[in-house]
Design a protein around this motif. Sequence first.
Motif, short mmCIF file in Angstrom:
data_model
loop_
_atom_site.label_atom_id
_atom_site.label_comp_id
_atom_site.label_asym_id
_atom_site.label_seq_id
_atom_site.Cartn_x
_atom_site.Cartn_y
_atom_site.Cartn_z
N LYS A 230 102.24 97.33 87.93
CA LYS A 230 103.41 96.66 87.37
C LYS A 230 102.99 95.94 86.09
O LYS A 230 102.04 95.16 86.09
N ASP B 211 105.90 92.15 76.35
CA ASP B 211 106.71 91.35 75.42
C ASP B 211 107.33 92.30 74.41
O ASP B 211 106.63 93.06 73.73
N THR C 267 101.25 90.56 81.25
CA THR C 267 100.58 90.55 82.55
C THR C 267 100.66 91.94 83.17
O THR C 267 101.53 92.74 82.83
N TRP C 268 99.73 92.18 84.07
CA TRP C 268 99.77 93.43 84.82
C TRP C 268 99.22 93.17 86.21
O TRP C 268 98.42 92.27 86.43
N GLU D 57 109.84 94.50 82.31
CA GLU D 57 109.00 94.88 83.45
C GLU D 57 109.00 96.39 83.59
O GLU D 57 110.05 97.03 83.66
N LYS E 211 111.17 87.92 75.17
CA LYS E 211 111.82 88.72 76.20
C LYS E 211 110.78 89.64 76.81
O LYS E 211 110.07 90.34 76.10
N LEU E 212 110.68 89.59 78.13
CA LEU E 212 109.71 90.41 78.84
C LEU E 212 110.42 91.60 79.50
O LEU E 212 111.48 91.47 80.09
N SER F 95 106.77 100.00 85.27
CA SER F 95 105.84 100.51 86.27
C SER F 95 105.10 101.68 85.65
O SER F 95 105.71 102.60 85.11
N LYS G 53 104.20 93.70 82.55
CA LYS G 53 105.20 92.89 81.85
C LYS G 53 104.84 92.95 80.37
O LYS G 53 103.77 92.52 79.96
#
Length: 99
Positions: free
Chosen positions: A15, A19, A27-28, A6, A3-4, A8, A17
Amino acid sequence: MAKLLELSCPCCEAKLKVDIVTESVITWEEKKKAPPIEDFAKAVQNLKGEAAKREEAFQKSFEANKNQSSVLNRKFDELLKQAQADPDKNKPKKPFDFD
């Protein structure tokens, strides 16, 4: 299944992401920044205008400081007259009077 989440970043507004299970950034993405100067002619005009604004603000400040001593002297004289007219009007309380 991961489950990610998101998010800020409050500092750089990137931005992210994350886990939830592994508690790691997957990721960013950096925030897109506008170019610092789009039109050089417009930037030069702004800089010339800023110099005039600075000079005007300086002149206002200079005039205010030049007259400050006479204003303070007039205020002092007026308050001195009030104090001499009614010496008991606004005497400060002594610390022992508050008890």
